[in-house]
Design a protein around this motif. Structure first.
Motif, PDB file in Angstrom:
ATOM      1  N   GLU A   5      -0.112   5.580  -5.043  1.00  0.00           N
ATOM      2  CA  GLU A   5      -1.237   5.832  -5.636  1.00  0.00           C
ATOM      3  C   GLU A   5      -0.652   6.619  -7.567  1.00  0.00           C
ATOM      4  O   GLU A   5      -2.083   6.744  -7.945  1.00  0.00           O
ATOM      5  CB  GLU A   5      -2.012   7.076  -5.287  1.00  0.00           C
ATOM      6  CG  GLU A   5      -2.867   6.131  -4.453  1.00  0.00           C
ATOM      7  CD  GLU A   5      -4.119   6.626  -3.664  1.00  0.00           C
ATOM      8  OE1 GLU A   5      -4.573   7.652  -4.174  1.00  0.00           O
ATOM      9  OE2 GLU A   5      -4.982   6.925  -2.414  1.00  0.00           O
ATOM     10  N   ALA A   6       0.364   6.637  -7.078  1.00  0.00           N
ATOM     11  CA  ALA A   6       0.872   7.065  -8.703  1.00  0.00           C
ATOM     12  C   ALA A   6       2.552   6.059  -8.922  1.00  0.00           C
ATOM     13  O   ALA A   6       3.102   5.758  -7.478  1.00  0.00           O
ATOM     14  CB  ALA A   6       1.275   8.003  -8.814  1.00  0.00           C
ATOM     15  N   ASP A   7       2.973   5.265  -9.901  1.00  0.00           N
ATOM     16  CA  ASP A   7       4.051   4.535 -10.380  1.00  0.00           C
ATOM     17  C   ASP A   7       5.385   5.894 -10.039  1.00  0.00           C
ATOM     18  O   ASP A   7       4.933   7.491 -10.095  1.00  0.00           O
ATOM     19  CB  ASP A   7       4.012   4.123 -11.346  1.00  0.00           C
ATOM     20  CG  ASP A   7       3.420   2.863 -11.530  1.00  0.00           C
ATOM     21  OD1 ASP A   7       2.481   2.250 -11.086  1.00  0.00           O
ATOM     22  OD2 ASP A   7       2.461   3.153 -12.744  1.00  0.00           O
ATOM     23  N   GLY A   8       6.390   5.166 -10.073  1.00  0.00           N
ATOM     24  CA  GLY A   8       7.310   6.391  -9.168  1.00  0.00           C
ATOM     25  C   GLY A   8       7.427   6.597  -7.919  1.00  0.00           C
ATOM     26  O   GLY A   8       9.512   7.663  -9.006  1.00  0.00           O
ATOM     27  N   TRP A   9       7.846   6.083  -7.199  1.00  0.00           N
ATOM     28  CA  TRP A   9       7.947   6.711  -5.643  1.00  0.00           C
ATOM     29  C   TRP A   9       8.848   5.470  -5.447  1.00  0.00           C
ATOM     30  O   TRP A   9       8.679   4.422  -5.526  1.00  0.00           O
ATOM     31  CB  TRP A   9       7.015   6.595  -5.094  1.00  0.00           C
ATOM     32  CG  TRP A   9       5.778   7.946  -5.198  1.00  0.00           C
ATOM     33  CD1 TRP A   9       4.437   7.993  -6.094  1.00  0.00           C
ATOM     34  CD2 TRP A   9       6.141   9.943  -4.786  1.00  0.00           C
ATOM     35  NE1 TRP A   9       4.307   9.443  -5.575  1.00  0.00           N
ATOM     36  CE2 TRP A   9       5.003  10.350  -4.893  1.00  0.00           C
ATOM     37  CE3 TRP A   9       7.033   9.808  -4.020  1.00  0.00           C
ATOM     38  CZ2 TRP A   9       5.323  11.646  -5.199  1.00  0.00           C
ATOM     39  CZ3 TRP A   9       7.009  11.357  -4.044  1.00  0.00           C
ATOM     40  CH2 TRP A   9       6.239  12.225  -3.761  1.00  0.00           C
ATOM     41  N   PRO A  10       9.147   5.707  -4.737  1.00  0.00           N
ATOM     42  CA  PRO A  10      10.283   4.666  -3.354  1.00  0.00           C
ATOM     43  C   PRO A  10       9.414   3.261  -3.563  1.00  0.00           C
ATOM     44  O   PRO A  10       7.897   4.129  -3.005  1.00  0.00           O
ATOM     45  CB  PRO A  10      10.838   5.537  -2.577  1.00  0.00           C
ATOM     46  CG  PRO A  10      11.248   6.556  -3.174  1.00  0.00           C
ATOM     47  CD  PRO A  10       9.994   7.073  -3.942  1.00  0.00           C
ATOM     48  N   ASP A  11       9.660   2.525  -2.880  1.00  0.00           N
ATOM     49  CA  ASP A  11       9.061   1.835  -2.135  1.00  0.00           C
ATOM     50  C   ASP A  11       7.985   2.013  -1.279  1.00  0.00           C
ATOM     51  O   ASP A  11       8.629   2.408  -0.348  1.00  0.00           O
ATOM     52  CB  ASP A  11       9.493   0.247  -2.472  1.00  0.00           C
ATOM     53  CG  ASP A  11      10.387   0.378  -1.297  1.00  0.00           C
ATOM     54  OD1 ASP A  11      10.820   1.138   0.036  1.00  0.00           O
ATOM     55  OD2 ASP A  11      11.853  -0.409  -1.006  1.00  0.00           O
ATOM     56  N   GLU A  12       7.285   1.587  -0.572  1.00  0.00           N
ATOM     57  CA  GLU A  12       6.208   2.094   0.824  1.00  0.00           C
ATOM     58  C   GLU A  12       6.739   1.551   1.774  1.00  0.00           C
ATOM     59  O   GLU A  12       6.976   2.282   3.004  1.00  0.00           O
ATOM     60  CB  GLU A  12       5.170   0.669   0.626  1.00  0.00           C
ATOM     61  CG  GLU A  12       4.208   1.729   2.235  1.00  0.00           C
ATOM     62  CD  GLU A  12       2.896   0.407   2.159  1.00  0.00           C
ATOM     63  OE1 GLU A  12       2.514   0.940   2.994  1.00  0.00           O
ATOM     64  OE2 GLU A  12       2.969  -0.489   1.035  1.00  0.00           O
ATOM     65  N   ALA A  13       8.042   0.919   2.027  1.00  0.00           N
ATOM     66  CA  ALA A  13       9.012   0.852   3.137  1.00  0.00           C
ATOM     67  C   ALA A  13       9.830   2.102   3.631  1.00  0.00           C
ATOM     68  O   ALA A  13       9.850   3.166   4.949  1.00  0.00           O
ATOM     69  CB  ALA A  13       9.740  -0.135   3.145  1.00  0.00           C
ATOM     70  N   GLU A  14      10.454   2.675   2.033  1.00  0.00           N
ATOM     71  CA  GLU A  14      11.345   4.180   2.239  1.00  0.00           C
ATOM     72  C   GLU A  14      10.771   4.958   2.618  1.00  0.00           C
ATOM     73  O   GLU A  14      11.480   5.430   3.129  1.00  0.00           O
ATOM     74  CB  GLU A  14      12.093   3.886   0.422  1.00  0.00           C
ATOM     75  CG  GLU A  14      13.366   4.812   0.682  1.00  0.00           C
ATOM     76  CD  GLU A  14      13.823   5.449  -0.480  1.00  0.00           C
ATOM     77  OE1 GLU A  14      14.225   5.856  -1.072  1.00  0.00           O
ATOM     78  OE2 GLU A  14      14.367   3.221  -0.855  1.00  0.00           O
ATOM     79  N   LEU A  15       9.396   5.279   1.531  1.00  0.00           N
ATOM     80  CA  LEU A  15       8.412   6.645   1.779  1.00  0.00           C
ATOM     81  C   LEU A  15       8.207   5.907   3.303  1.00  0.00           C
ATOM     82  O   LEU A  15       8.002   7.378   3.928  1.00  0.00           O
ATOM     83  CB  LEU A  15       7.253   6.309   0.883  1.00  0.00           C
ATOM     84  CG  LEU A  15       7.456   6.891  -0.405  1.00  0.00           C
ATOM     85  CD1 LEU A  15       6.197   6.358  -0.904  1.00  0.00           C
ATOM     86  CD2 LEU A  15       8.179   8.233   0.195  1.00  0.00           C
ATOM     87  N   GLU A  16       7.293   5.080   4.174  1.00  0.00           N
ATOM     88  CA  GLU A  16       7.087   5.497   5.249  1.00  0.00           C
ATOM     89  C   GLU A  16       8.050   5.386   6.428  1.00  0.00           C
ATOM     90  O   GLU A  16       8.332   6.875   7.091  1.00  0.00           O
ATOM     91  CB  GLU A  16       6.700   4.069   5.627  1.00  0.00           C
ATOM     92  CG  GLU A  16       5.563   3.538   6.736  1.00  0.00           C
ATOM     93  CD  GLU A  16       4.767   2.571   7.284  1.00  0.00           C
ATOM     94  OE1 GLU A  16       5.132   2.851   8.645  1.00  0.00           O
ATOM     95  OE2 GLU A  16       4.817   1.785   6.146  1.00  0.00           O
ATOM     96  N   ALA A  17       9.018   5.197   6.164  1.00  0.00           N
ATOM     97  CA  ALA A  17       9.959   5.399   7.554  1.00  0.00           C
ATOM     98  C   ALA A  17      10.276   7.054   6.651  1.00  0.00           C
ATOM     99  O   ALA A  17      10.828   7.841   7.928  1.00  0.00           O
ATOM    100  CB  ALA A  17      11.690   4.578   6.975  1.00  0.00           C
TER     101      ALA A  17
END
Length: 167
Positions: free
Chosen positions: A11-23
């Motif tokens: 819900e904010a910019d600057g985080w790694p992409d969803e697949a990376e965060l999910e893994a």
């Protein structure tokens, strides 16, 4: 048996992409779940849902103000779905963990750690809160920090509390 169903929202910019965060989230929380299960923590027969919300300082400050009466950003907030004490069997939903990117980045720099290592610690910390662990008293802090340290060691990370005086 799979213990968790990890859901994420960015819900904010600057985080790694969803697949990376999910893994990353799944690896960390699965390890933490396996660790506390080996310590005697019961789990429901079906995977319990845990949600991680990756947000920013502005958003977490609003949440912190509303739910804790503290009008300032913080690194992580946890919201258990049900009241629970350590050792109680959780329901089908564990709850939500909310993490603020700017605070994580700032603290990681101050602690001279990688962002991923600090984020890992905060995920484990927030996860333990969903099981009723807390750090409001010295005894609670000692128990929770000890668990965190052992879980993180299993992930190859050093003791985040080394050299600190317990709460």
């Amino acid at each position: 048996m799979k213990k968790l169903d990890v859901q994420i929202a960015i819900e904010a910019d600057g985080w790694p992409d969803e697949a990376e965060l999910e893994a990353l989230s799944t690896r960390i929380l699965d390890h933490a779940a396996d660790f506390i299960a080996a310590e005697g923590q019961p789990f429901a027969p079906m995977p319990a849902e845990v949600s991680l919300v990756f947000t920013g300082d502005t958003e977490i400050q609003a949440i912190n103000s509303e739910w804790r009466g503290q009008d300032k950003p913080t690194n992580v907030l946890s919201f258990p779905a049900y009241p629970i004490e350590p050792g109680d069997k959780p329901g089908p939903m564990l709850g939500d963990i909310v993490i603020a990117r700017q605070t994580v980045e700032r603290e990681a720099a101050e602690l001279e750690k990688t962002i991923t290592d600090h984020l890992t610690h905060l995920m484990v910390h927030g996860f333990l809160h969903l099981f009723g662990y807390d750090h409001m008293t010295e005894d609670e802090a000692e128990e929770m920090e000890g668990l965190e340290t052992r879980i993180l060691a299993g992930l190859g990370l050093s003791d985040p509390y080394a050299g600190q005086v317990p709460v």
